[in-house]
Design a protein around this motif. Sequence first.
Motif, PDB file in Angstrom:
ATOM      1  N   ALA A   6      22.058 -55.465 -81.279  1.00  0.00           N
ATOM      2  CA  ALA A   6      22.755 -54.588 -80.356  1.00  0.00           C
ATOM      3  C   ALA A   6      22.788 -53.162 -80.871  1.00  0.00           C
ATOM      4  O   ALA A   6      22.625 -52.217 -80.118  1.00  0.00           O
ATOM      5  N   SER A   7      22.954 -53.012 -82.197  1.00  0.00           N
ATOM      6  CA  SER A   7      23.085 -51.669 -82.721  1.00  0.00           C
ATOM      7  C   SER A   7      21.768 -50.919 -82.593  1.00  0.00           C
ATOM      8  O   SER A   7      21.740 -49.696 -82.655  1.00  0.00           O
ATOM      9  N   GLY A   8      20.667 -51.648 -82.397  1.00  0.00           N
ATOM     10  CA  GLY A   8      19.384 -50.990 -82.213  1.00  0.00           C
ATOM     11  C   GLY A   8      19.420 -50.014 -81.054  1.00  0.00           C
ATOM     12  O   GLY A   8      18.750 -48.984 -81.070  1.00  0.00           O
ATOM     13  N   ALA A   9      20.230 -50.326 -80.049  1.00  0.00           N
ATOM     14  CA  ALA A   9      20.297 -49.487 -78.859  1.00  0.00           C
ATOM     15  C   ALA A   9      20.861 -48.111 -79.191  1.00  0.00           C
ATOM     16  O   ALA A   9      20.574 -47.142 -78.512  1.00  0.00           O
ATOM     17  N   ASN A  10      21.667 -48.044 -80.264  1.00  0.00           N
ATOM     18  CA  ASN A  10      22.318 -46.782 -80.575  1.00  0.00           C
ATOM     19  C   ASN A  10      21.551 -45.945 -81.595  1.00  0.00           C
ATOM     20  O   ASN A  10      21.946 -44.832 -81.892  1.00  0.00           O
ATOM     21  N   ALA A  11      20.489 -46.516 -82.145  1.00  0.00           N
ATOM     22  CA  ALA A  11      19.703 -45.744 -83.101  1.00  0.00           C
ATOM     23  C   ALA A  11      19.139 -44.531 -82.372  1.00  0.00           C
ATOM     24  O   ALA A  11      18.920 -44.565 -81.174  1.00  0.00           O
ATOM     25  N   ALA A  12      18.926 -43.440 -83.112  1.00  0.00           N
ATOM     26  CA  ALA A  12      18.489 -42.218 -82.464  1.00  0.00           C
ATOM     27  C   ALA A  12      17.109 -42.408 -81.848  1.00  0.00           C
ATOM     28  O   ALA A  12      16.149 -42.747 -82.532  1.00  0.00           O
ATOM     29  N   LYS A  13      17.043 -42.187 -80.539  1.00  0.00           N
ATOM     30  CA  LYS A  13      15.786 -42.339 -79.817  1.00  0.00           C
ATOM     31  C   LYS A  13      14.745 -41.360 -80.337  1.00  0.00           C
ATOM     32  O   LYS A  13      13.566 -41.690 -80.471  1.00  0.00           O
ATOM     33  N   LEU A  14      15.224 -40.142 -80.684  1.00  0.00           N
ATOM     34  CA  LEU A  14      14.285 -39.116 -81.144  1.00  0.00           C
ATOM     35  C   LEU A  14      13.528 -39.585 -82.392  1.00  0.00           C
ATOM     36  O   LEU A  14      12.317 -39.395 -82.492  1.00  0.00           O
ATOM     37  N   ASP A  15      14.272 -40.245 -83.322  1.00  0.00           N
ATOM     38  CA  ASP A  15      13.616 -40.725 -84.537  1.00  0.00           C
ATOM     39  C   ASP A  15      12.584 -41.800 -84.213  1.00  0.00           C
ATOM     40  O   ASP A  15      11.489 -41.814 -84.773  1.00  0.00           O
ATOM     41  N   ASP A  16      12.972 -42.702 -83.288  1.00  0.00           N
ATOM     42  CA  ASP A  16      12.034 -43.760 -82.878  1.00  0.00           C
ATOM     43  C   ASP A  16      10.771 -43.146 -82.299  1.00  0.00           C
ATOM     44  O   ASP A  16       9.654 -43.550 -82.607  1.00  0.00           O
ATOM     45  N   VAL A  17      10.976 -42.174 -81.410  1.00  0.00           N
ATOM     46  CA  VAL A  17       9.835 -41.563 -80.725  1.00  0.00           C
ATOM     47  C   VAL A  17       8.951 -40.847 -81.738  1.00  0.00           C
ATOM     48  O   VAL A  17       7.723 -40.974 -81.711  1.00  0.00           O
ATOM     49  N   LYS A  18       9.588 -40.094 -82.663  1.00  0.00           N
ATOM     50  CA  LYS A  18       8.797 -39.381 -83.678  1.00  0.00           C
ATOM     51  C   LYS A  18       8.012 -40.370 -84.523  1.00  0.00           C
ATOM     52  O   LYS A  18       6.856 -40.133 -84.867  1.00  0.00           O
ATOM     53  N   ALA A  19       8.661 -41.531 -84.844  1.00  0.00           N
ATOM     54  CA  ALA A  19       8.003 -42.518 -85.702  1.00  0.00           C
ATOM     55  C   ALA A  19       6.785 -43.107 -85.016  1.00  0.00           C
ATOM     56  O   ALA A  19       5.749 -43.316 -85.648  1.00  0.00           O
ATOM     57  N   LYS A  20       6.887 -43.371 -83.693  1.00  0.00           N
ATOM     58  CA  LYS A  20       5.730 -44.003 -83.045  1.00  0.00           C
ATOM     59  C   LYS A  20       4.695 -42.972 -82.613  1.00  0.00           C
ATOM     60  O   LYS A  20       3.558 -43.323 -82.337  1.00  0.00           O
TER      61      LYS A  20
END
Lengths: 326, 405
Positions: A6-20
Motif C-alpha cells: 500500500a505504501s508504494g502508492a505514496n512513493a514519489a512518482k517523480l522518482d519512479d518516473v526518473k528511475a524508469k
Amino acid sequence: MGVAAASGANAAKLDDVKAKGFIQCGVSQGLPGFSNPDSAGNWSGLDVDYCRAMAAAIFDDPQAVKFTPLSAKERFTALQSGEVDVLSRNTTWTMSRDTQLGLNFAGVNYYDGQGFMVRKSLGVTSALELSGARICTNTGTTTELNVADYFRANNMPYEIVAFEKADEVVQAYDAKRCDVYTTDASGLYAQRLKLTNPGEHMVLPEIISKEPLGPVVQQGDDQWFNIAKWVHFAQVNAEELGVTSANVDEMKNSDNPSIKRMLGAEGAFGEAVGLSNDWAYRIIKHVGNYGEMFERNVGPDTPLGISRGLNALWSQGGLQYAPPIR
Amino acid sequence: MAVQEQELVGKPPRASLVNDPKVRGIFYQVVLVAAVAYIGWEIVHNTIINLEKRNIAAGFGFLETTAGFGIIQSLVEYSEVSSYGRALLVGIFNTIAVAAVGIIMATIIGFIVGIARLSNNWVISKLAYCYIEILRNIPLLLQIFFWYFAALRAVPDSRSEPLSLFGVMFLNIGGLWMPKPIYESGSSIVVGALIAGIVLAFIVKRWAHKRQMATGQQFPVFWTAFGLIIGLPVIAYLVTGMPISLEHPEFVHEGPILRRGFQIGIGTNVIPEFIALLLALSFYTASFIAEIVRAGIQAVSHGQTEAAHALGIRHGPTLRLVIIPQAMRVIIPPLTSQYLNLTKNSSLAVAIAYPDLVSVGGTVLNQTGQAIEVIGIWMLVYLSLSLATSAFMNWYNQRMALVER
C-alpha cells in the motif's frame, strides 16, 4: 505485506518516473487533433503534446514518453492502478471524478462543450428540433448524461445508441443508424473527417454542456500534482509573455523579470518541484507555448480548423489564465 | 507382561502420527485451505488498504444513486431517473434475453445442420459441411460486425420505404417493427385459457402415454393438444369480446424529415443491435452444435437403425424414436458447454451498442469509478447464469440418461 504494497502508492512518482526514464501517458484510442497515431505509430495532438511537455521538463527530451491508448471506460482504472503516470485524454473535469475516484485534475488544457452533428439533408437548424431523434454516442462518458439531461429538460423523446469505441459510433452514424452524432464539439469536428462525405454534415450551434478537458493524476502525491499543473501553466504564461519555441533562446537574456523567473535565470522555481531550474525553458524549447501547441494541432490551419474561442488567453477574451510564476 | 503382549496382538501395529497417511492427508489439506484463505484475506485486505490510501470510495452504496443516462432497450421499467442498480438490472435482463433466444435458435439450427450433415443427399450434406467449416472458423466478433455493419447498410434507412414482411412486419435500419398486442380488461381470461390449455395438453399426454403402455391403444395426442392450446384461448377471446387488439407500427411519410419513418413507442421495435447479436451468436454456436449432434448420432451403433428398419419402422420415426433418444445421452454434456459459451459470448454486445450487462455496467463503472464492485457484479451474474444453465442441463441429462434396471 499489505502495508508494504500500500505504501508504494505514496512513493514519489517523480522518482519512479526518473528511475524508469520515461513517462507513461494515457491517451485516447485515436482522436485527430488531441491524440492520434499516424501510420508509423507516432502520436500527435494537443493531449500528446502535453505529455511531451512534461517529458521535456523532466528529461529535457520530449520523446521520453510512452503512450497507452485507453477507452473512455478504462481510463480512470488505468490511472488509479498506476498503469499510467498521467492521463491526458480529453477527459472532462467534474466534481464526482475529482472527489470520488482518488484523482486530481491538474488544469484545463481545452475548454470544450458538447454539440450535435446532423446530416444537412435533415433540414434541422437547432438542437431544439431534434425531438424523436436517434442519437449515436460513446458509452462511459459524460456525453450520455448530458444528452439525457438536455432532452429531458426540453421534454423531447429520444433514443440513444451507445458504442464502446468512437470508430464504431462514426460507422453507425455513417450507415444512418442514427440521425444525430453527439460528443464534445472538438470531437465532432475531428470525427467528421472520418465520414464518407464530411461536407454533408453540419454541427448544430447549441453547446449543451461545459466540458473542461484536462490532464489528470493520482491523488496523494503533491509533488507530481504540482508538476502536472505547472507544466500547463508554464505554457500558458509563455504565450502571454510572448515566449515561443523560436525565440526562447533570445528571451533567456530578456530584461523582463517575469520571463527571467520563468526560464530559470532568476530564482529556483524548478528545484522547488524537484525539477531543474530551466524546466520551463525545456518545455518551450521542445514543445512550444500553449498557442503554438493549439495552432499546430487543432487550429484554423489544420484539418480540424477550430478557432481559439474560449481557449484564447484571458487577455484576448478567452478563458486560458495561468497563475504567475513568482 | 503377558497381558500387555496379548493386547498388542489384538490391535494393528501403532505407527507414529507423523507416518499415518490419514493424519498426513488431513494435515496437508488443512495447510492448503489455510494458505488459500490467507492469500484470499491478504488480497481483500490489501485492496481495502490501497483504496483507502488513494481516497477511492468503496462499497455498494452507489447502486442507489440516480443513473441519469438512457438505455435503448429495457425489459423492465427504466428511465433516466432510475438508479444505477436498476440500470444494471436492465443490463442483466438484456443479457438473459439475447442468451435465451440465442440458445433456442442455435439449438434448432444446430440440430437441422447436424442432421443435414449426415444426409445421403450429396448437396445437402456438403452445404451443411460448408456452413460448419465457414462459421466456426471465423472469429465471433467479426461475425457480429458483419451482421451489424454489413447487413445494416443493406436495409432501407429509417425514412425510406421499409422492407415489408407479409405486410405485418417491417424491416429497416431501425430494426424490426412488429404489431404490439394491447391488453384490455378481460384479456387475463384469454391468457389464463392459454395457460390452462398448455397444462391440460400435458395431462392428456401423460394419460395417453400411460394408457398406451397399459393397453397398447394410441390416442391422437398431437391434435388434442393443438385443439387445447389454440382452441381454448380462441374461444375465450371470442367469448370475452376480443379484449386483445394489435397496435401496428406507424410509418409517417409527410412532415419534417426528422419526424418521418416509424414513430418511437408505437408498435414493437426489435432493435438492430439485438438482431445482429442474436444472428451472430446463433449461427456461430449452431456450427458447433451441428458437429456435436453429428457425433452423437454417429455414436449410436448402425445396428440400431438396421434393427428398426427390420421391424418395418420408417426412416423418420427411426430417427425420432430410436436414434435421437440414444444420441441425446452423448449430445447433452457438450451441448451444455455450448450454451454456456453462448451466454458468455453475449458480452461481445458492447462492440455494437447492444445494452447488455457489460455495456451498461461499463457506463456505470465509468460514471461512478467503482471498478472493483462493478466487475464483481459482472462476474457474479455470469457465474450465476452459467451455474443455473448447468444445473438445468444436468437435470435434463439425468432424465435422458440410460435407465438401468
